[in-house]
Design a protein around this motif. Structure first.
Motif, short mmCIF file in Angstrom:
data_model
loop_
_atom_site.label_atom_id
_atom_site.label_comp_id
_atom_site.label_asym_id
_atom_site.label_seq_id
_atom_site.Cartn_x
_atom_site.Cartn_y
_atom_site.Cartn_z
N TYR A 13 0.86 -1.17 0.00
CA TYR A 13 0.00 0.00 0.00
C TYR A 13 0.90 1.23 0.00
CZ TYR A 13 -3.35 -3.58 0.94
OH TYR A 13 -4.11 -4.71 0.82
N VAL A 14 0.64 2.15 -0.95
CA VAL A 14 1.54 3.27 -1.19
C VAL A 14 0.79 4.59 -1.09
CG1 VAL A 14 3.05 1.83 -2.63
CG2 VAL A 14 1.25 3.19 -3.72
N ASP A 15 1.52 5.66 -0.80
CA ASP A 15 0.93 6.99 -0.67
C ASP A 15 0.84 7.72 -2.00
OD1 ASP A 15 0.50 6.89 2.14
OD2 ASP A 15 2.65 7.19 2.43
N ASP A 16 1.73 7.42 -2.92
CA ASP A 16 1.75 8.08 -4.23
C ASP A 16 1.88 6.97 -5.28
OD1 ASP A 16 2.59 9.32 -6.65
OD2 ASP A 16 3.47 11.00 -5.54
N LEU A 54 -3.19 2.24 -3.83
CA LEU A 54 -3.16 3.54 -3.19
C LEU A 54 -3.70 3.37 -1.77
CD1 LEU A 54 -2.53 6.53 -3.52
CD2 LEU A 54 -4.88 6.83 -4.33
N ARG A 55 -2.91 3.77 -0.80
CA ARG A 55 -3.30 3.59 0.60
C ARG A 55 -4.68 4.24 0.83
NH1 ARG A 55 0.56 2.23 3.87
NH2 ARG A 55 2.14 3.53 2.87
N ASP A 73 -6.58 -3.01 3.26
CA ASP A 73 -5.65 -1.89 3.29
C ASP A 73 -4.50 -2.27 4.22
OD1 ASP A 73 -4.99 0.71 2.34
OD2 ASP A 73 -5.61 1.62 4.23
N GLN A 75 -0.92 -0.52 6.63
CA GLN A 75 -0.19 0.63 7.14
C GLN A 75 1.23 0.21 7.49
OE1 GLN A 75 -1.36 3.85 7.46
NE2 GLN A 75 -3.18 3.11 6.41
N ASP A 122 8.11 4.42 -0.55
CA ASP A 122 7.18 4.45 0.58
C ASP A 122 7.76 3.84 1.85
OD1 ASP A 122 4.29 5.46 -0.24
OD2 ASP A 122 5.20 4.47 -1.96
#
Length: 137
Positions: A13-16, A54-55, A73, A75, A122
């Protein structure tokens, strides 16, 4: 008991998503199988698939023509190990250096394998491992 044959998919799971897709395509040379605003999928050695989500983008059920994918999801920094040939280890170390990717650690295992550890954009810990790491590899 029925047998599990392999791990088919692994997810991070990635932020960008765009930044992550560029890293896995350009820096690691993975082939994109599918991509949209929510996720992308990469072929890994013709045997497994790396999914990047996408997170927060998969927190709701996802209807598809064939059924519904339940929400999921993740983290924090996760870990994936990629299998490589021992003969490719030096080339991989050179490629990482060329791309400005810091190698955090290098470990030689008692069975004869070697692992090189580095991070994606990430912060996920990635490993390149040669045979001799596990009984099965």
């Amino acid at each position: 008991m029925p047998q599990l044959n392999a791990v088919l998919e692994t997810a991070l799971y990635v932020d960008d998503l765009s930044r992550a897709q560029t890293f896995y395509e350009d820096d690691l040379g993975l082939r994109l199988l599918f991509g949209n605003r929510r996720m992308c999928a990469f072929d890994v050695g013709g045997r497994s698939v790396l999914l990047l989500f996408l997170r927060g983008g998969s927190n709701e059920p996802m209807p598809t023509p064939g059924g519904t994918i339940p929400p999921h999801d993740g983290q924090g920094p996760l870990h994936i190990g990629f299998a490589i040939s021992a003969s490719d280890l030096a080339a991989w170390e050179g490629r990482l250096q060329e791309r400005g990717i810091l190698i955090e650690s290098r470990t030689t295992w008692s069975r004869g394998g070697t692992s090189v550890y580095f991070r994606d954009p990430d912060g996920h810990l990635l490993e390149l491992a040669t045979p001799g790491l596990w009984d099965t590899y």
